[in-house]
Design a protein around this motif. Structure first.
Motif, PDB file in Angstrom:
ATOM      1  N   MET A  25       1.018  -1.264   0.282  1.00 34.01           N
ATOM      2  CA  MET A  25       0.048   0.101   0.004  1.00 34.01           C
ATOM      3  C   MET A  25       0.909   0.722   0.093  1.00 34.01           C
ATOM      4  O   MET A  25       1.628   1.567   0.846  1.00 34.01           O
ATOM      5  N   LYS A  26       0.855   2.078  -0.846  1.00 33.03           N
ATOM      6  CA  LYS A  26       1.697   3.596  -1.393  1.00 33.03           C
ATOM      7  C   LYS A  26       0.475   4.706  -1.326  1.00 33.03           C
ATOM      8  O   LYS A  26      -0.809   4.298  -1.127  1.00 33.03           O
ATOM      9  N   TYR A  27       1.349   5.608  -0.226  1.00 34.08           N
ATOM     10  CA  TYR A  27       0.101   6.555  -0.214  1.00 34.08           C
ATOM     11  C   TYR A  27       0.533   7.822  -1.050  1.00 34.08           C
ATOM     12  O   TYR A  27       1.784   8.285  -0.914  1.00 34.08           O
ATOM     13  N   ILE A  28      -0.649   7.701  -0.748  1.00 33.68           N
ATOM     14  CA  ILE A  28      -0.492   9.504  -1.708  1.00 33.68           C
ATOM     15  C   ILE A  28      -1.459  10.600  -1.826  1.00 33.68           C
ATOM     16  O   ILE A  28      -1.940  10.989  -0.803  1.00 33.68           O
ATOM     17  N   SER A  29      -1.657  11.992  -1.925  1.00 35.08           N
ATOM     18  CA  SER A  29      -1.632  13.253  -2.108  1.00 35.08           C
ATOM     19  C   SER A  29      -3.295  12.915  -3.049  1.00 35.08           C
ATOM     20  O   SER A  29      -3.530  13.226  -4.123  1.00 35.08           O
ATOM     21  N   THR A  30      -3.960  13.823  -2.256  1.00 31.23           N
ATOM     22  CA  THR A  30      -5.181  14.173  -3.009  1.00 31.23           C
ATOM     23  C   THR A  30      -5.237  15.908  -4.073  1.00 31.23           C
ATOM     24  O   THR A  30      -5.721  15.880  -4.631  1.00 31.23           O
ATOM     25  N   ARG A  31      -3.990  16.090  -3.769  1.00 33.45           N
ATOM     26  CA  ARG A  31      -3.879  17.476  -4.775  1.00 33.45           C
ATOM     27  C   ARG A  31      -2.822  16.705  -5.944  1.00 33.45           C
ATOM     28  O   ARG A  31      -1.902  17.577  -6.979  1.00 33.45           O
ATOM     29  N   GLY A  32      -2.631  15.509  -5.730  1.00 32.50           N
ATOM     30  CA  GLY A  32      -1.485  15.133  -6.770  1.00 32.50           C
ATOM     31  C   GLY A  32      -0.203  15.145  -6.844  1.00 32.50           C
ATOM     32  O   GLY A  32       0.868  14.791  -8.333  1.00 32.50           O
ATOM     33  N   LYS A  33       0.639  15.872  -6.448  1.00 31.64           N
ATOM     34  CA  LYS A  33       1.448  16.493  -6.332  1.00 31.64           C
ATOM     35  C   LYS A  33       2.386  15.814  -5.679  1.00 31.64           C
ATOM     36  O   LYS A  33       4.349  16.522  -5.272  1.00 31.64           O
ATOM     37  N   VAL A  34       2.737  14.300  -4.636  1.00 28.43           N
ATOM     38  CA  VAL A  34       3.418  13.667  -4.116  1.00 28.43           C
ATOM     39  C   VAL A  34       4.117  12.583  -3.935  1.00 28.43           C
ATOM     40  O   VAL A  34       3.048  11.459  -4.812  1.00 28.43           O
ATOM     41  N   ALA A  35       4.636  12.152  -4.458  1.00 26.70           N
ATOM     42  CA  ALA A  35       5.909  11.087  -5.017  1.00 26.70           C
ATOM     43  C   ALA A  35       5.171  10.301  -3.765  1.00 26.70           C
ATOM     44  O   ALA A  35       4.969  10.124  -2.987  1.00 26.70           O
ATOM     45  N   PRO A  36       4.310   8.291  -3.992  1.00 22.74           N
ATOM     46  CA  PRO A  36       4.202   7.583  -3.650  1.00 22.74           C
ATOM     47  C   PRO A  36       4.978   7.233  -2.367  1.00 22.74           C
ATOM     48  O   PRO A  36       5.925   6.908  -3.042  1.00 22.74           O
ATOM     49  N   ILE A  37       4.063   7.213  -0.925  1.00 26.88           N
ATOM     50  CA  ILE A  37       5.135   7.081   0.117  1.00 26.88           C
ATOM     51  C   ILE A  37       4.689   5.461   0.766  1.00 26.88           C
ATOM     52  O   ILE A  37       3.806   5.423   0.534  1.00 26.88           O
ATOM     53  N   GLY A  38       5.514   5.699   2.168  1.00 24.34           N
ATOM     54  CA  GLY A  38       5.213   3.872   2.839  1.00 24.34           C
ATOM     55  C   GLY A  38       3.978   4.755   3.891  1.00 24.34           C
ATOM     56  O   GLY A  38       3.758   5.583   3.898  1.00 24.34           O
ATOM     57  N   PHE A  39       4.033   3.678   5.004  1.00 27.58           N
ATOM     58  CA  PHE A  39       3.211   3.962   5.707  1.00 27.58           C
ATOM     59  C   PHE A  39       3.640   4.725   6.738  1.00 27.58           C
ATOM     60  O   PHE A  39       3.119   5.762   7.433  1.00 27.58           O
ATOM     61  N   ILE A  40       4.554   4.325   7.207  1.00 32.33           N
ATOM     62  CA  ILE A  40       5.577   5.246   8.240  1.00 32.33           C
ATOM     63  C   ILE A  40       5.912   6.353   7.945  1.00 32.33           C
ATOM     64  O   ILE A  40       5.648   7.337   8.123  1.00 32.33           O
ATOM     65  N   ASP A  41       5.989   6.962   6.309  1.00 33.46           N
ATOM     66  CA  ASP A  41       6.495   7.688   6.176  1.00 33.46           C
ATOM     67  C   ASP A  41       5.378   9.081   5.624  1.00 33.46           C
ATOM     68  O   ASP A  41       5.021  10.146   6.507  1.00 33.46           O
ATOM     69  N   MET A  42       4.703   8.387   5.598  1.00 33.91           N
ATOM     70  CA  MET A  42       2.311   8.370   5.596  1.00 33.91           C
ATOM     71  C   MET A  42       2.580   9.727   6.439  1.00 33.91           C
ATOM     72  O   MET A  42       1.637  10.485   6.371  1.00 33.91           O
ATOM     73  N   PHE A  43       3.088   8.311   8.126  1.00 34.64           N
ATOM     74  CA  PHE A  43       2.672   9.129   9.715  1.00 34.64           C
ATOM     75  C   PHE A  43       2.917  10.169   9.588  1.00 34.64           C
ATOM     76  O   PHE A  43       2.506  11.073  10.333  1.00 34.64           O
ATOM     77  N   LEU A  44       4.085  10.314   9.459  1.00 31.92           N
ATOM     78  CA  LEU A  44       5.583  11.135   9.661  1.00 31.92           C
ATOM     79  C   LEU A  44       5.052  12.784   9.224  1.00 31.92           C
ATOM     80  O   LEU A  44       5.180  13.742   9.015  1.00 31.92           O
ATOM     81  N   MET A  45       4.501  12.292   7.436  1.00 30.36           N
ATOM     82  CA  MET A  45       4.802  13.940   6.772  1.00 30.36           C
ATOM     83  C   MET A  45       3.207  14.876   7.350  1.00 30.36           C
ATOM     84  O   MET A  45       3.174  15.423   7.092  1.00 30.36           O
ATOM     85  N   GLY A  46       1.831  14.109   7.484  1.00 31.75           N
ATOM     86  CA  GLY A  46       0.564  14.704   8.173  1.00 31.75           C
ATOM     87  C   GLY A  46       0.378  15.675   6.854  1.00 31.75           C
ATOM     88  O   GLY A  46       0.045  14.462   6.256  1.00 31.75           O
ATOM     89  N   LEU A  47       0.540  16.360   7.026  1.00 26.55           N
ATOM     90  CA  LEU A  47      -0.504  17.091   6.118  1.00 26.55           C
ATOM     91  C   LEU A  47       0.738  16.920   4.694  1.00 26.55           C
ATOM     92  O   LEU A  47       1.830  16.965   4.649  1.00 26.55           O
ATOM     93  N   ALA A  48       0.447  16.515   3.274  1.00 27.78           N
ATOM     94  CA  ALA A  48       1.284  16.510   2.457  1.00 27.78           C
ATOM     95  C   ALA A  48       1.851  17.279   2.053  1.00 27.78           C
ATOM     96  O   ALA A  48       1.546  18.640   2.042  1.00 27.78           O
ATOM     97  N   GLU A  49       2.984  17.924   1.123  1.00 26.38           N
ATOM     98  CA  GLU A  49       3.744  18.449   1.047  1.00 26.38           C
ATOM     99  C   GLU A  49       3.335  19.398  -0.183  1.00 26.38           C
ATOM    100  O   GLU A  49       3.831  20.652  -0.216  1.00 26.38           O
TER     101      GLU A  49
END
Length: 469
Positions: free
Chosen positions: A1-25
């Motif tokens: 499972m990868k995670y992306i942004s609702t605005r499409g400009k964040v490269a797919p990331i893993g669970f822990i990186d998603m957790f640490l990012m919080g708000l998409a960059e």
């Protein structure tokens, strides 16, 4: 499972990186690339499992084994060991069709504990694994702050700063935050409302050099891990009902102001929980009701109510719903959010509004109706609701079950947290000991102006002092 942004400009990331990012960059919100589906047979097999076991099942679809199974199990067990109910979230029968799921048996007597106790332990786990300091930054309309502080106070490698609107939370909510004396906790009381606090948080997270330098992490429901944890209680509610009650699906009434609690239900429904009616209950700050009923999303005239945790105009999780509503089209989401920023509102066509109403129904509850619902249910059923939970039950009273079926209303806080409102109708209650003892403790908070620059300066001082210890 990868995670992306609702605005499409964040490269797919893993669970822990998603957790640490919080708000998409890119300013959007993080969502999973796909939502896994849990089949009817598997869901039926979950009947009889504990809340912790169901959380383990749900999270296993999302964590990519980045947290070893034994470690995840321990994180979950530790997070709910301190809940006052052995069921964690007991389901109480009120009448023939209505049950109330009590989400408030955690250490701060609010539903936020369900997700934030786990998130606090998860932050501590990641800080230790990566040998780094984590600075948690959040805004609260009352309950998130107390719960977040409770989850990380005194923990090594973690510092937390919470912004709350000065004078606009209940006395107990304020005391739960400001009587904490641990040096890793900073309370900033902002001269403004919750939306002002949340806007400052978003601006600080959008300042990528500042965010990176100070390792800022989010604990608000902008963090998808919190949404995921909250989605579990919809699975649990479904499995706690009898096979006869849940035949054909269930109805759920959800008090919400920031759209996080009901988006968690929307996620659970997309994952496979047979929810017929997902009923959004709000107060006189009824932007979300107008969005669902009229197809207009527009902040209008902030009002102070008896349910202050829902005194919110701009709902942080609205963009996640918009993403799925727009067919996961990030460009369309970006365009609409830019339009909202420029014009201060979004308008939906009649066809689009009909689609929204297929997903959600909504009722706003006046101050008077809220208090009357508390009075009525205490008199007729001997059950005392807090003002937020009362909005959920009032919405149930008005909506009724869609095509029959069981109705679950979420009770989001212990009534003792909002005694000021309950006393208005002549009801006296006995406080739990952990709440009573708050009134004798000294407070520790800093009052600040509604300005990103002042908050940033306070944060820099806090981090620098903490680093020197």
């Amino acid at each position: 499972m990868k995670y992306i942004s609702t605005r499409g400009k964040v490269a797919p990331i893993g669970f822990i990186d998603m957790f640490l990012m919080g708000l998409a960059e890119d300013g959007g919100l993080i969502v999973p690339e796909r939502i896994p589906t849990i089949g009817e047979q598997e869901l039926r097999a979950w009947s009889g499992l504990s809340f912790q076991e169901i959380m383990m099942k749900v999270f296993s679809y999302y964590t990519n084994d980045e947290i070893p199974e034994a470690d995840l199990r321990k994180l979950i067990e530790d997070s709910y060991a301190g809940f006052a109910s052995s069921d964690v979230l007991p389901l109480k029968r009120i009448n023939g069709s209505l049950s109330v799921m009590e989400l408030f048996h955690g250490p701060t007597f609010a539903f936020k504990d369900v997700a934030l106790q786990l998130m606090g332990n998860l932050y501590a786990y990641v800080a230790k694994k990566r040998n780094e300091v984590i600075n948690i930054l959040g805004a609260t309309s009352g309950d998130t702050g107390a719960s977040a502080i409770s989850s990380v106070r005194g923990k090594e490698g973690i510092q937390i700063c919470i912004l709350h609107p000065n004078g606009k939370v209940s006395r107990v909510q304020e005391l739960q935050m400001t009587t904490v004396q641990d040096d890793n906790v900073l309370n900033l009381s902002v001269n403004g409302n919750f939306d002002d606090c949340q806007q400052i948080i978003k601006e600080l997270f959008a300042d990528l050099p500042f965010k990176s330098k100070y390792h800022l992490r989010a604990i608000n429901s902008i963090n998808f891990a919190r949404i995921l944890a909250q989605s579990v209680y919809y699975f649990y509610a479904y499995t706690q009902l009898s096979e006869e009650e849940r035949a054909g699906g269930i109805n759920v009434s959800v008090p919400t102001g920031n759209f996080g609690n009901i988006f968690s239900g929307y996620l659970a429904k997309k994952m496979g929980v047979p929810i017929k009616q997902l009923l959004l209950a709000t107060n006189e700050n009824n932007i979300l009701e107008r969005f669902i009923r009229e197809g207009v999303y527009k902040p209008e005239g902030f009002r102070t109510t008896h349910s202050p945790s829902m005194d919110i105009q701009i709902a942080s999780n609205f963009e996640r719903y918009l993403y799925y509503f727009c067919g996961e089209d990030a460009a369309e989401v970006s365009a609409r959010m830019e339009r909202f920023k420029a014009e201060g509102q979004l308008t939906f066509t009649a066809e689009e509004t009909a689609r929204i109403q297929a997903d959600l129904s909504a009722y706003s509850v006046s101050n008077e109706e809220c208090l009357e619902t508390i009075r009525k249910y205490e008199a007729e059923h001997g059950y005392l609701l807090d003002p937020h939970s009362a909005c959920g039950v009032a919405a149930y009273d008005r909506a009724g079950a869609r095509d029959g079926g069981a109705f679950v209303s979420l009770a989001t806080a212990h009534p003792a947290k909002f005694d000021e409102a309950i006393r208005l109708i002549g009801i006296e209650q006995k406080f739990p000991e952990r709440i009573s003892e708050l009134f004798d403790k000294p407070q520790r908070q800093v009052v600040v102006d509604n300005a990103k620059e002042e908050v940033a300066a306070r944060l820099v001082d806090f981090y620098n002092i903490s680093d020197s210890h």
